[in-house]
Write a protein that holds these residues in place. Structure first.
Motif, PDB file in Angstrom:
ATOM      1  N   ILE A   1      44.546  40.499  36.123  1.00  0.00           N
ATOM      2  CA  ILE A   1      45.438  39.532  36.325  1.00  0.00           C
ATOM      3  C   ILE A   1      46.461  39.841  37.478  1.00  0.00           C
ATOM      4  CG2 ILE A   1      46.998  37.724  35.440  1.00  0.00           C
ATOM      5  CD1 ILE A   1      45.479  38.036  32.694  1.00  0.00           C
ATOM      6  N   HIS A   2      47.343  40.544  37.085  1.00  0.00           N
ATOM      7  CA  HIS A   2      48.666  40.747  37.763  1.00  0.00           C
ATOM      8  C   HIS A   2      48.466  40.894  39.460  1.00  0.00           C
ATOM      9  CE1 HIS A   2      52.043  43.370  39.539  1.00  0.00           C
ATOM     10  NE2 HIS A   2      52.863  42.383  39.145  1.00  0.00           N
ATOM     11  N   PRO A   3      47.574  41.696  39.889  1.00  0.00           N
ATOM     12  CA  PRO A   3      47.579  42.253  41.207  1.00  0.00           C
ATOM     13  C   PRO A   3      46.941  40.849  41.944  1.00  0.00           C
ATOM     14  CG  PRO A   3      46.121  43.919  39.894  1.00  0.00           C
ATOM     15  CD  PRO A   3      46.539  42.924  39.025  1.00  0.00           C
ATOM     16  N   LEU A   4      46.392  40.090  41.426  1.00  0.00           N
ATOM     17  CA  LEU A   4      46.000  38.781  42.367  1.00  0.00           C
ATOM     18  C   LEU A   4      47.136  37.854  42.617  1.00  0.00           C
ATOM     19  CD1 LEU A   4      42.768  38.088  40.716  1.00  0.00           C
ATOM     20  CD2 LEU A   4      43.093  38.462  42.988  1.00  0.00           C
ATOM     21  N   GLY A   5      48.284  38.166  41.623  1.00  0.00           N
ATOM     22  CA  GLY A   5      49.269  37.203  41.736  1.00  0.00           C
ATOM     23  C   GLY A   5      50.520  38.007  42.577  1.00  0.00           C
ATOM     24  N   ASN A   6      50.492  39.105  42.897  1.00  0.00           N
ATOM     25  CA  ASN A   6      51.322  39.954  43.279  1.00  0.00           C
ATOM     26  C   ASN A   6      52.095  39.219  44.866  1.00  0.00           C
ATOM     27  OD1 ASN A   6      52.399  42.309  45.230  1.00  0.00           O
ATOM     28  ND2 ASN A   6      52.290  43.102  43.261  1.00  0.00           N
ATOM     29  N   LEU A   7      53.110  39.479  44.891  1.00  0.00           N
ATOM     30  CA  LEU A   7      54.023  38.747  45.999  1.00  0.00           C
ATOM     31  C   LEU A   7      53.422  38.940  47.285  1.00  0.00           C
ATOM     32  CD1 LEU A   7      56.251  36.865  47.117  1.00  0.00           C
ATOM     33  CD2 LEU A   7      57.638  39.019  47.189  1.00  0.00           C
ATOM     34  N   ARG A   8      52.899  40.261  47.628  1.00  0.00           N
ATOM     35  CA  ARG A   8      52.260  40.513  48.929  1.00  0.00           C
ATOM     36  C   ARG A   8      50.838  39.896  49.015  1.00  0.00           C
ATOM     37  NH1 ARG A   8      51.236  47.007  48.605  1.00  0.00           N
ATOM     38  NH2 ARG A   8      49.874  47.086  46.687  1.00  0.00           N
ATOM     39  N   VAL A   9      50.187  39.556  48.074  1.00  0.00           N
ATOM     40  CA  VAL A   9      48.653  38.928  48.180  1.00  0.00           C
ATOM     41  C   VAL A   9      49.097  37.306  48.274  1.00  0.00           C
ATOM     42  CG1 VAL A   9      46.790  38.033  46.545  1.00  0.00           C
ATOM     43  CG2 VAL A   9      47.792  40.426  46.478  1.00  0.00           C
ATOM     44  N   LEU A  10      50.175  36.734  47.606  1.00  0.00           N
ATOM     45  CA  LEU A  10      50.525  35.594  47.828  1.00  0.00           C
ATOM     46  C   LEU A  10      51.022  35.393  49.293  1.00  0.00           C
ATOM     47  CD1 LEU A  10      52.511  34.412  44.509  1.00  0.00           C
ATOM     48  CD2 LEU A  10      50.101  34.294  45.024  1.00  0.00           C
ATOM     49  N   ASP A  11      51.920  36.146  49.846  1.00  0.00           N
ATOM     50  CA  ASP A  11      52.281  36.062  51.190  1.00  0.00           C
ATOM     51  C   ASP A  11      51.027  36.153  52.292  1.00  0.00           C
ATOM     52  OD1 ASP A  11      54.838  35.648  50.350  1.00  0.00           O
ATOM     53  OD2 ASP A  11      55.597  37.890  50.802  1.00  0.00           O
TER      54      ASP A  11
ATOM     55  N   ASP B   1      47.936  33.862  56.301  1.00  0.00           N
ATOM     56  CA  ASP B   1      46.346  33.808  57.068  1.00  0.00           C
ATOM     57  C   ASP B   1      45.858  32.447  56.725  1.00  0.00           C
ATOM     58  OD1 ASP B   1      46.965  36.450  57.673  1.00  0.00           O
ATOM     59  OD2 ASP B   1      45.288  37.324  56.924  1.00  0.00           O
ATOM     60  N   TRP B   2      45.865  32.139  55.816  1.00  0.00           N
ATOM     61  CA  TRP B   2      45.383  30.539  55.352  1.00  0.00           C
ATOM     62  C   TRP B   2      46.066  29.528  55.125  1.00  0.00           C
ATOM     63  CZ3 TRP B   2      43.621  35.256  53.314  1.00  0.00           C
ATOM     64  CH2 TRP B   2      42.552  35.511  53.901  1.00  0.00           C
ATOM     65  N   GLY B   3      47.782  29.676  55.231  1.00  0.00           N
ATOM     66  CA  GLY B   3      48.518  28.513  55.368  1.00  0.00           C
ATOM     67  C   GLY B   3      48.666  28.048  53.715  1.00  0.00           C
ATOM     68  N   ALA B   4      48.511  28.732  52.893  1.00  0.00           N
ATOM     69  CA  ALA B   4      48.869  28.079  51.492  1.00  0.00           C
ATOM     70  C   ALA B   4      50.389  28.264  51.112  1.00  0.00           C
ATOM     71  CB  ALA B   4      48.260  29.490  50.420  1.00  0.00           C
ATOM     72  N   GLY B   5      50.701  27.070  50.793  1.00  0.00           N
ATOM     73  CA  GLY B   5      51.946  26.577  50.579  1.00  0.00           C
ATOM     74  C   GLY B   5      52.098  26.732  49.101  1.00  0.00           C
ATOM     75  N   ALA B   6      53.207  26.383  48.537  1.00  0.00           N
ATOM     76  CA  ALA B   6      53.727  26.583  47.211  1.00  0.00           C
ATOM     77  C   ALA B   6      52.619  25.925  46.292  1.00  0.00           C
ATOM     78  CB  ALA B   6      55.138  26.040  46.729  1.00  0.00           C
ATOM     79  N   PRO B   7      52.307  24.686  46.383  1.00  0.00           N
ATOM     80  CA  PRO B   7      51.358  24.306  45.541  1.00  0.00           C
ATOM     81  C   PRO B   7      50.086  25.124  45.399  1.00  0.00           C
ATOM     82  CG  PRO B   7      52.120  22.427  46.909  1.00  0.00           C
ATOM     83  CD  PRO B   7      52.580  23.823  47.399  1.00  0.00           C
ATOM     84  N   ALA B   8      49.493  25.540  46.540  1.00  0.00           N
ATOM     85  CA  ALA B   8      48.126  26.074  46.600  1.00  0.00           C
ATOM     86  C   ALA B   8      48.589  27.655  45.959  1.00  0.00           C
ATOM     87  CB  ALA B   8      47.690  26.475  48.236  1.00  0.00           C
ATOM     88  N   ARG B   9      49.439  28.258  46.121  1.00  0.00           N
ATOM     89  CA  ARG B   9      49.892  29.637  45.787  1.00  0.00           C
ATOM     90  C   ARG B   9      49.953  29.413  44.150  1.00  0.00           C
ATOM     91  NH1 ARG B   9      53.420  32.820  49.764  1.00  0.00           N
ATOM     92  NH2 ARG B   9      54.827  33.481  47.660  1.00  0.00           N
ATOM     93  N   ALA B  10      50.518  28.414  43.594  1.00  0.00           N
ATOM     94  CA  ALA B  10      50.687  28.209  42.343  1.00  0.00           C
ATOM     95  C   ALA B  10      49.411  28.036  41.511  1.00  0.00           C
ATOM     96  CB  ALA B  10      51.658  27.014  41.677  1.00  0.00           C
TER      97      ALA B  10
END
Length: 214
Positions: free
Chosen positions: A107-117, A122-131
């Motif tokens: 679970i955790h690695p996929l939600g790490n800040l550097r993954v979200l960034d 690269d794909w323009g994910a905003g806050a709703p997509a990140r959540a």
């Protein structure tokens, strides 16, 4: 006399949260230092000198520095064995590790800040997509943990004493709430989380209780 050990973390890092819980369960009183992840301080030369991965937490003693939350927790348990962080029975210890690793590896690695960034860069994910991304992966992991708890849980995730399983699960539940995951399908996780957060060691480790909390 040597200085007390130093725990380097960030108030909202779930990995640092795990180590704070373990430290409190052991009754240890390390010094604390904060690295502001949102400001990128983890990429500075000083922190990279402690942990070349540029992550938190880091445990530092005189002449010794250790990264990775589970490695730190294992070191603490071997160095200060009371109270133990793993159950006595081999099968219960294995289950506690299974739950902990489901959080820490699945679970955790996929939600790490550097993954979200990276998703944003690269794909323009905003806050709703990140959540939504976080909710998706936490939900998959929680479904597996909920099924395991049906066979292992007592007051805590494995029996009636806090263990490595709770140390990893409670911070992940914090993240789930932060990203507004509906926890209704996970009654056992909610019950374990409620019991654990009532324990003084968990309460003192909570993100909002930290000196660097925002």
């Amino acid at each position: 006399m040597a200085d007390a050990p130093l725990l380097v973390g960030y108030w909202r890092s779930s990995a640092a949260y795990r180590v704070r819980i373990a430290v409190n369960l052991k009754g240890l009183t390390p010094r604390h230092a904060a690295v502001h992840l949102r400001k990128g301080e983890q990429r500075g030369a000083d922190h990279l000198g402690l942990n070349p991965s540029g992550l938190v937490p880091v445990w530092q003693e005189e002449g010794f520095s250790l990264a990775q939350s589970l490695a730190i927790i294992e070191y603490l348990d071997e160095t200060w064995p009371e109270p133990p962080i793993l159950p006595a029975a081999p099968r219960d210890r294995a289950v506690a590790r299974e739950i902990a690793l489901t959080v820490a590896c699945d679970i955790h690695p996929l939600g790490n800040l550097r993954v979200l960034d990276k998703l944003t860069a690269d794909w323009g994910a905003g806050a709703p997509a990140r959540a939504a991304w976080n909710r998706h992966w936490i939900g998959i992991g929680f479904a597996a943990i909920e099924a395991r708890l049906a066979h292992s849980a007592g007051r805590y995730a494995v029996g009636d004493a806090p263990s490595l399983a709770d140390i990893c699960l409670v911070p992940q539940v914090y993240n789930a709430r932060r990203f507004e995951l509906d926890l209704t399908p996970y009654p056992l996780i909610r019950a374990v989380d409620e019991a654990a957060r009532a324990h003084p060691a968990f309460a003192a480790a909570a993100p909002e209780a930290q000196a660097d909390a925002e």
